[in-house]
Design a protein around this motif. Structure first.
Motif, PDB file in Angstrom:
ATOM      1  N   GLY A   1     -36.234 -12.506 -35.057  1.00 18.32           N
ATOM      2  CA  GLY A   1     -35.496 -11.234 -34.333  1.00 18.32           C
ATOM      3  C   GLY A   1     -34.079 -11.187 -35.176  1.00 18.32           C
ATOM      4  O   GLY A   1     -33.120 -10.405 -34.878  1.00 18.32           O
ATOM      5  N   HIS A   2     -33.710 -11.889 -36.289  1.00 17.83           N
ATOM      6  CA  HIS A   2     -32.511 -11.930 -36.883  1.00 17.83           C
ATOM      7  C   HIS A   2     -32.110 -10.969 -37.934  1.00 17.83           C
ATOM      8  O   HIS A   2     -30.998 -11.062 -38.475  1.00 17.83           O
ATOM      9  CB  HIS A   2     -32.228 -13.446 -37.383  1.00 17.83           C
ATOM     10  N   ALA A   3     -33.328 -10.189 -38.048  1.00 14.56           N
ATOM     11  CA  ALA A   3     -33.176  -9.100 -39.113  1.00 14.56           C
ATOM     12  C   ALA A   3     -32.082  -8.157 -38.904  1.00 14.56           C
ATOM     13  O   ALA A   3     -31.126  -7.627 -39.609  1.00 14.56           O
ATOM     14  CB  ALA A   3     -34.415  -8.518 -39.410  1.00 14.56           C
ATOM     15  N   ARG A   4     -31.772  -8.048 -37.515  1.00 14.26           N
ATOM     16  CA  ARG A   4     -30.815  -7.014 -37.127  1.00 14.26           C
ATOM     17  C   ARG A   4     -29.478  -7.534 -37.352  1.00 14.26           C
ATOM     18  O   ARG A   4     -28.570  -6.788 -37.944  1.00 14.26           O
ATOM     19  CB  ARG A   4     -30.846  -6.701 -35.644  1.00 14.26           C
ATOM     20  N   ALA A   5     -29.129  -8.982 -37.294  1.00 11.93           N
ATOM     21  CA  ALA A   5     -27.772  -9.364 -37.778  1.00 11.93           C
ATOM     22  C   ALA A   5     -27.627  -9.507 -39.113  1.00 11.93           C
ATOM     23  O   ALA A   5     -26.523  -9.182 -39.542  1.00 11.93           O
ATOM     24  CB  ALA A   5     -27.751 -10.950 -37.011  1.00 11.93           C
ATOM     25  N   ALA A   6     -28.701  -9.758 -40.005  1.00  9.89           N
ATOM     26  CA  ALA A   6     -28.702  -9.489 -41.009  1.00  9.89           C
ATOM     27  C   ALA A   6     -28.306  -8.390 -41.663  1.00  9.89           C
ATOM     28  O   ALA A   6     -27.523  -8.135 -42.736  1.00  9.89           O
ATOM     29  CB  ALA A   6     -30.052 -10.103 -41.910  1.00  9.89           C
ATOM     30  N   LEU A   7     -28.881  -7.272 -41.294  1.00  4.08           N
ATOM     31  CA  LEU A   7     -28.482  -5.741 -41.553  1.00  4.08           C
ATOM     32  C   LEU A   7     -26.994  -5.599 -41.345  1.00  4.08           C
ATOM     33  O   LEU A   7     -26.426  -5.045 -42.230  1.00  4.08           O
ATOM     34  CB  LEU A   7     -29.349  -4.834 -40.825  1.00  4.08           C
ATOM     35  N   ALA A   8     -26.636  -6.023 -40.132  1.00  6.09           N
ATOM     36  CA  ALA A   8     -25.231  -5.877 -39.557  1.00  6.09           C
ATOM     37  C   ALA A   8     -24.279  -6.469 -40.687  1.00  6.09           C
ATOM     38  O   ALA A   8     -23.080  -6.058 -41.282  1.00  6.09           O
ATOM     39  CB  ALA A   8     -24.971  -6.376 -38.447  1.00  6.09           C
ATOM     40  N   GLY A   9     -24.818  -7.689 -41.163  1.00  6.46           N
ATOM     41  CA  GLY A   9     -23.989  -8.575 -42.418  1.00  6.46           C
ATOM     42  C   GLY A   9     -23.961  -7.948 -43.437  1.00  6.46           C
ATOM     43  O   GLY A   9     -22.864  -8.425 -44.192  1.00  6.46           O
ATOM     44  N   ILE A  10     -24.755  -7.016 -43.799  1.00  9.05           N
ATOM     45  CA  ILE A  10     -24.446  -6.328 -45.159  1.00  9.05           C
ATOM     46  C   ILE A  10     -23.821  -4.910 -44.900  1.00  9.05           C
ATOM     47  O   ILE A  10     -23.691  -4.166 -45.743  1.00  9.05           O
ATOM     48  CB  ILE A  10     -25.852  -6.279 -45.769  1.00  9.05           C
ATOM     49  N   GLY A  11     -23.298  -5.057 -43.851  1.00 13.05           N
ATOM     50  CA  GLY A  11     -22.367  -3.693 -43.446  1.00 13.05           C
ATOM     51  C   GLY A  11     -23.315  -2.392 -43.090  1.00 13.05           C
ATOM     52  O   GLY A  11     -22.542  -1.416 -43.345  1.00 13.05           O
ATOM     53  N   VAL A  12     -24.569  -2.621 -42.513  1.00  8.56           N
ATOM     54  CA  VAL A  12     -25.129  -1.360 -42.276  1.00  8.56           C
ATOM     55  C   VAL A  12     -25.470  -1.231 -40.923  1.00  8.56           C
ATOM     56  O   VAL A  12     -25.836  -2.109 -40.227  1.00  8.56           O
ATOM     57  CB  VAL A  12     -26.632  -1.447 -43.064  1.00  8.56           C
ATOM     58  N   ALA A  13     -25.024  -0.174 -40.179  1.00 10.66           N
ATOM     59  CA  ALA A  13     -25.081   0.290 -38.779  1.00 10.66           C
ATOM     60  C   ALA A  13     -26.559   0.655 -38.738  1.00 10.66           C
ATOM     61  O   ALA A  13     -27.050   1.554 -39.483  1.00 10.66           O
ATOM     62  CB  ALA A  13     -24.065   0.956 -38.355  1.00 10.66           C
ATOM     63  N   PRO A  14     -27.241   0.587 -37.602  1.00  7.87           N
ATOM     64  CA  PRO A  14     -28.522   1.253 -37.287  1.00  7.87           C
ATOM     65  C   PRO A  14     -28.664   2.823 -37.651  1.00  7.87           C
ATOM     66  O   PRO A  14     -29.395   3.133 -37.970  1.00  7.87           O
ATOM     67  CB  PRO A  14     -28.932   0.987 -35.902  1.00  7.87           C
ATOM     68  N   GLY A  15     -27.457   3.428 -37.176  1.00  6.43           N
ATOM     69  CA  GLY A  15     -27.455   5.060 -37.433  1.00  6.43           C
ATOM     70  C   GLY A  15     -27.422   5.437 -38.976  1.00  6.43           C
ATOM     71  O   GLY A  15     -27.478   6.524 -39.228  1.00  6.43           O
ATOM     72  N   GLU A  16     -27.137   4.498 -39.671  1.00  6.23           N
ATOM     73  CA  GLU A  16     -27.023   4.696 -41.204  1.00  6.23           C
ATOM     74  C   GLU A  16     -28.649   4.750 -41.886  1.00  6.23           C
ATOM     75  O   GLU A  16     -28.210   4.870 -43.053  1.00  6.23           O
ATOM     76  CB  GLU A  16     -25.969   3.760 -41.735  1.00  6.23           C
ATOM     77  N   VAL A  17     -29.397   4.142 -41.245  1.00  3.81           N
ATOM     78  CA  VAL A  17     -30.773   3.736 -41.827  1.00  3.81           C
ATOM     79  C   VAL A  17     -31.295   5.241 -41.827  1.00  3.81           C
ATOM     80  O   VAL A  17     -31.649   5.845 -40.427  1.00  3.81           O
ATOM     81  CB  VAL A  17     -31.732   2.814 -41.077  1.00  3.81           C
ATOM     82  N   GLY A  18     -31.696   5.961 -42.912  1.00  9.64           N
ATOM     83  CA  GLY A  18     -32.224   7.120 -43.045  1.00  9.64           C
ATOM     84  C   GLY A  18     -33.915   7.151 -43.085  1.00  9.64           C
ATOM     85  O   GLY A  18     -34.486   8.093 -42.541  1.00  9.64           O
ATOM     86  N   CYS A  19     -34.549   5.969 -43.347  1.00  8.26           N
ATOM     87  CA  CYS A  19     -35.863   6.145 -43.470  1.00  8.26           C
ATOM     88  C   CYS A  19     -36.098   4.605 -43.416  1.00  8.26           C
ATOM     89  O   CYS A  19     -35.678   3.619 -43.880  1.00  8.26           O
ATOM     90  CB  CYS A  19     -36.081   6.603 -44.993  1.00  8.26           C
ATOM     91  N   VAL A  20     -37.612   4.419 -42.661  1.00 10.70           N
ATOM     92  CA  VAL A  20     -38.168   2.998 -42.936  1.00 10.70           C
ATOM     93  C   VAL A  20     -39.417   3.256 -43.422  1.00 10.70           C
ATOM     94  O   VAL A  20     -40.313   4.129 -42.780  1.00 10.70           O
ATOM     95  CB  VAL A  20     -38.230   2.337 -41.333  1.00 10.70           C
ATOM     96  N   LEU A  21     -39.897   2.400 -44.378  1.00 14.29           N
ATOM     97  CA  LEU A  21     -41.055   2.593 -44.892  1.00 14.29           C
ATOM     98  C   LEU A  21     -41.864   1.146 -44.291  1.00 14.29           C
ATOM     99  O   LEU A  21     -41.417   0.153 -44.452  1.00 14.29           O
ATOM    100  CB  LEU A  21     -41.145   2.129 -46.545  1.00 14.29           C
ATOM    101  N   LEU A  22     -42.932   1.482 -43.311  1.00 10.30           N
ATOM    102  CA  LEU A  22     -43.799   0.617 -42.790  1.00 10.30           C
ATOM    103  C   LEU A  22     -44.727   0.070 -43.935  1.00 10.30           C
ATOM    104  O   LEU A  22     -45.353   1.040 -44.652  1.00 10.30           O
ATOM    105  CB  LEU A  22     -44.413   0.879 -41.723  1.00 10.30           C
ATOM    106  N   THR A  23     -44.874  -1.309 -43.982  1.00  9.49           N
ATOM    107  CA  THR A  23     -46.062  -1.802 -44.780  1.00  9.49           C
ATOM    108  C   THR A  23     -47.500  -1.729 -44.069  1.00  9.49           C
ATOM    109  O   THR A  23     -48.437  -1.459 -44.538  1.00  9.49           O
ATOM    110  CB  THR A  23     -45.654  -3.185 -45.148  1.00  9.49           C
ATOM    111  N   HIS A  24     -47.330  -1.945 -42.788  1.00 10.63           N
ATOM    112  CA  HIS A  24     -48.450  -1.980 -41.791  1.00 10.63           C
ATOM    113  C   HIS A  24     -47.968  -1.922 -40.290  1.00 10.63           C
ATOM    114  O   HIS A  24     -46.809  -2.261 -40.071  1.00 10.63           O
ATOM    115  CB  HIS A  24     -49.616  -2.965 -42.128  1.00 10.63           C
ATOM    116  N   VAL A  25     -49.050  -1.477 -39.390  1.00 12.00           N
ATOM    117  CA  VAL A  25     -48.780  -1.561 -38.273  1.00 12.00           C
ATOM    118  C   VAL A  25     -48.886  -2.929 -37.269  1.00 12.00           C
ATOM    119  O   VAL A  25     -49.588  -3.175 -36.718  1.00 12.00           O
ATOM    120  CB  VAL A  25     -49.185  -0.609 -37.446  1.00 12.00           C
ATOM    121  N   HIS A  26     -48.024  -3.936 -37.645  1.00 12.03           N
ATOM    122  CA  HIS A  26     -47.941  -4.973 -36.873  1.00 12.03           C
ATOM    123  C   HIS A  26     -46.605  -5.530 -36.503  1.00 12.03           C
ATOM    124  O   HIS A  26     -45.770  -5.273 -37.069  1.00 12.03           O
ATOM    125  CB  HIS A  26     -48.395  -6.315 -38.011  1.00 12.03           C
ATOM    126  N   GLY A  27     -46.588  -6.213 -35.211  1.00 10.91           N
ATOM    127  CA  GLY A  27     -45.510  -6.620 -34.430  1.00 10.91           C
ATOM    128  C   GLY A  27     -44.428  -7.206 -35.360  1.00 10.91           C
ATOM    129  O   GLY A  27     -43.144  -6.822 -35.238  1.00 10.91           O
TER     130      GLY A  27
END
Ligand SMILES: [Zn+2]
Length: 273
Positions: free
Chosen positions: A80-106
């Motif tokens: 669950g640490h990817a959210r902190a890693a994203l914040a660590g590179i200066g990206v807020a959740p609202g700035e993500v315009g697109c998520v490419l999923l590789t597959h539908v797993h948890g």
């Protein structure tokens, strides 16, 4: 270990480490049957398989794109640490315009959700069409053991929580400098993304393999999480061969850092890049 950014074409690519996943060594499978499976478990020599869980942030001309989204808070303190890693590179959740999923797993998709709200309020979610079709099929669900039906719940949550913002994708170019490459077997629509242009490209191969030493050495080794182990093994061989031949950089959902693939006789190895 290097997390980036690495530059491929128009994109700066950051590896976001979500954490570590552990499974029993008994989760190994082998295309050649039980004897080969027992040999692989013995050769592994440890009671547990440990692997990184990663997703990726791409900063490019049209903003920030994620490839997968980690587990979010649902899989415990080791993840669950990817959210902190994203914040660590200066990206807020609202700035993500697109998520490419590789597959539908948890471990790739649960990070999209904040309870019943979207964690990425502005994002469009691109989902491989074959996975969306499979994981919304009641008959397919009934044919799968209950413990492995999580993808069906996730597909339902995607359609509910990101209603109107789910875009099914097919193989080929999904945005400038990003191609969707089918890597079926782990799931029916399991997809890698090839980033960049010219010779200098990065293949994000998701769950094409989980164990970066064992599986390149014997691509017929899989994990119980591969829905079709024989198809997954064929895909693994083909993708390793292509990555080695093209000299692509590689990274994935469960290998550490960035690497390259080298052919070793009829097998392969991954070396740091
Ligand atoms: Zn998976």
């Amino acid at each position: 270990m290097e997390y980036g950014p690495r530059r491929f074409g128009a994109y700066d690519v950051f590896l976001l480490r979500d954490g570590v996943f552990e499974a029993p060594a008994e989760a190994l499978v082998h295309v050649a049957g039980e004897g080969a499976r027992r040999q692989a478990i013995a050769a592994w020599g440890l009671p547990a398989l440990r692997m990184d869980v990663n997703c990726f942030a791409l900063r490019g001309p049209s903003g920030v794109v994620l490839v997968d989204a980690g587990t979010g808070p649902s899989w415990g303190a080791h993840l669950g640490h990817a959210r902190a890693a994203l914040a660590g590179i200066g990206v807020a959740p609202g700035e993500v315009g697109c998520v490419l999923l590789t597959h539908v797993h948890g471990d790739h998709a649960l990070g999209l959700f904040d309870g019943e709200a979207p964690y990425f309020p502005e994002a469009e979610i691109l989902v491989p069409q074959a996975d969306l079709a499979f994981f919304t099929d009641a008959e397919a669900r009934a044919a799968i053991p209950k413990a492995r039906q999580g993808g069906f719940d996730i597909a339902a949550a995607l359609q509910r929580i990101y209603a109107g913002r789910i875009r099914p994708i097919r193989p080929g170019t999904v945005m400038p400098g990003i191609d969707a490459c089918p890597l079926p077997g782990h799931t029916p629509g399991h997809t890698g993304y090839l980033i960049g242009d010219g010779a200098d490209r990065l293949l994000l191969w998701a769950d094409m393999l989980h164990l970066e030493t064992l599986q390149p050495a014997d691509p017929d080794v899989g994990l119980v999480y591969d829905l079709d182990p024989a198809a997954a093994a064929r895909t693994r061989r083909g993708a390793l061969e292509q990555a080695a031949r093209q000299g692509w950089s590689v990274a994935g959902g469960h290998v550490s850092g960035f690497g390259r693939v080298e052919a070793v006789g009829s097998a392969y190895r991954i070396v740091p890049d």
